[in-house]
Design an enzyme around this catalytic site. Structure first.
Site, PDB file in Angstrom:
ATOM      1  N   HIS A 347       0.480  -1.281  -0.559  1.00 51.16           N
ATOM      2  CA  HIS A 347       0.006   0.348  -0.019  1.00 51.16           C
ATOM      3  C   HIS A 347       0.727   1.452   0.099  1.00 51.16           C
ATOM      4  O   HIS A 347       0.147   2.218  -0.181  1.00 51.16           O
ATOM      5  CB  HIS A 347      -0.860   0.038   1.116  1.00 51.16           C
ATOM      6  N   CYS A 348       1.849   1.093   0.319  1.00 50.74           N
ATOM      7  CA  CYS A 348       2.587   2.508   0.954  1.00 50.74           C
ATOM      8  C   CYS A 348       3.282   2.918  -0.695  1.00 50.74           C
ATOM      9  O   CYS A 348       3.811   3.963  -1.279  1.00 50.74           O
ATOM     10  CB  CYS A 348       4.104   1.986   1.560  1.00 50.74           C
ATOM     11  N   VAL A 349       3.453   2.001  -1.766  1.00 48.32           N
ATOM     12  CA  VAL A 349       4.433   1.915  -2.749  1.00 48.32           C
ATOM     13  C   VAL A 349       3.014   2.097  -3.942  1.00 48.32           C
ATOM     14  O   VAL A 349       3.343   2.140  -5.091  1.00 48.32           O
ATOM     15  CB  VAL A 349       5.221   0.885  -3.338  1.00 48.32           C
TER      16      VAL A 349
END
Length: 355
Positions: A347-349
């Site tokens: 989700h961070c990327v």
């Protein structure tokens, strides 16, 4: 001649804009290709890149995948992708240099207005200071939203405050989840009160119901991003990671968040439905640094749910739980045993662009 009085421009919410939920139909997903070797100490970038290729392969059949990278990297990226079954026509490389790969936090947050049978897309360009100034430089990453606005030829709104996409999660109906540890951290917006931050969330992202949790998981250098602990999976339901071992340092904060969740209500005054996800076993870098591995860091695409996995016994449990929650989408495990060394996962990327 007297100066004309300043005209106060309407804010996004006044124009009918809102931030859609992640599961609403996408036009595209935006990625920044990994290249910063300092982000993954002791890990060769070639061991990290397959995760981006796997994401591109899984997403591209049903939406565009826009990849940001300096022009000099494009031939390498295409060579890597050639070994995967990505839909080539839906994969677009942009000559946009980046400092790092965290598109969720540095990229734009897209908003949408609907009316008279039409949709209008715009974006919100929050400031990005790499989680309180921890890892300079970040000037190229901070320029990403405006460059994307030019690519899309869409309006952009600039609140002038620091906010990362991973710090908020919405049901698309006006309710948003966040944490006090992050949004109220003085390394972001020291001059703003809780009430002022809430008003900006209302004005720029269309939220009407702001729900606050406490702390994030151990090892999270973002100061408690919500996308590692609790996620909406439909307008009324959240998944919350829990730690079963009372001796583990995540046990207490995750239990406290779960207890708090049971008291919270959505924009219509209804209690949230809660499904729990396990946590993987504690993971550490070779230097002893705790890594923020969490199954909550999944990403919802048009046809797939990308789930970070860590060669852990609980991987299969997480896949099974999410498969039941997303019957119309395929849950695709993405190996993040090396990616998590960079202190983030799927989700961070990723950053969604609604249709």
């Amino acid at each position: 001649m007297k100066n004309s009085p300043c005209v106060k421009m309407p804010l996004p919410a006044q124009l009918g804009f809102r931030m859609p939920a992640e599961w609403e139909e996408h036009r595209a997903t935006w990625l920044s290709w990994p290249h910063n070797v300092e982000t993954w100490p002791g890990v060769d970038i070639s061991k990290v890149e397959p995760a981006w290729a796997k994401m591109t392969e899984a997403l591209s059949p049903k939406e565009e995948v826009n990849i940001l990278a300096a022009k000099a990297m494009h031939s390498r990226i295409r060579k890597i992708l050639s070994s995967y079954k990505a839909v080539e026509k839906n994969v677009i490389l942009h000559d946009i240099p980046t400092d790092d790969a965290w598109a969720r936090d540095a990229g734009p947050i897209f908003i949408r207005a609907e009316g008279d049978g039409q949709r209008q897309i715009a974006l919100v360009d929050f400031e990005f200071n790499k989680w309180g100034g921890k890892y300079p430089p970040w000037d190229q990453d901070n320029q990403i939203p405006q460059k994307v606005a030019k690519i899309r030829n869409c309006a952009s709104f600039t609140p002038g405050i620091v906010l990362e996409g991973g710090s908020i999660d919405t049901n698309g109906k006006g309710t948003v989840l966040t944490t006090a540890q992050c949004l109220l951290n003085k390394n972001r917006n020291p001059s703003l009160s809780k009430e002022q931050i809430e008003q900006i969330l209302r004005d720029y992202l269309g939220f009407t119901n702001i729900l606050w949790l406490g702390e994030g998981i151990a090892g999270d250098d973002t100061d408690g991003h919500i996308d590692d602990i609790v996620r909406f999976i439909n307008p009324t339901t959240v998944v919350s990671v829990v730690e079963d071992d009372p001796a583990e340092e995540n046990y207490k904060p995750l239990q406290e968040n779960l207890k708090k969740l049971k008291t919270l209500k959505d924009q219509d005054g209804r209690p949230l439905e809660i499904v729990t996800l396990p946590m993987p076993r504690p993971r550490y870098h070779t230097d002893g640094l705790r890594l923020p591995a969490s199954y909550a860091n999944f990403y919802i695409g048009n046809g797939a749910v990308l789930l970070p996995v860590f060669s852990d016994p609980n991987d299969e449990k997480a896949v099974a739980i999410l498969s039941k929650l997303f019957p119309g989408r395929k849950v695709v495990p993405v190996d993040c045993t090396d990616v998590i060394v960079g202190l983030g996962a799927i989700h961070c990327v990723t950053q969604q662009e609604p249709k």
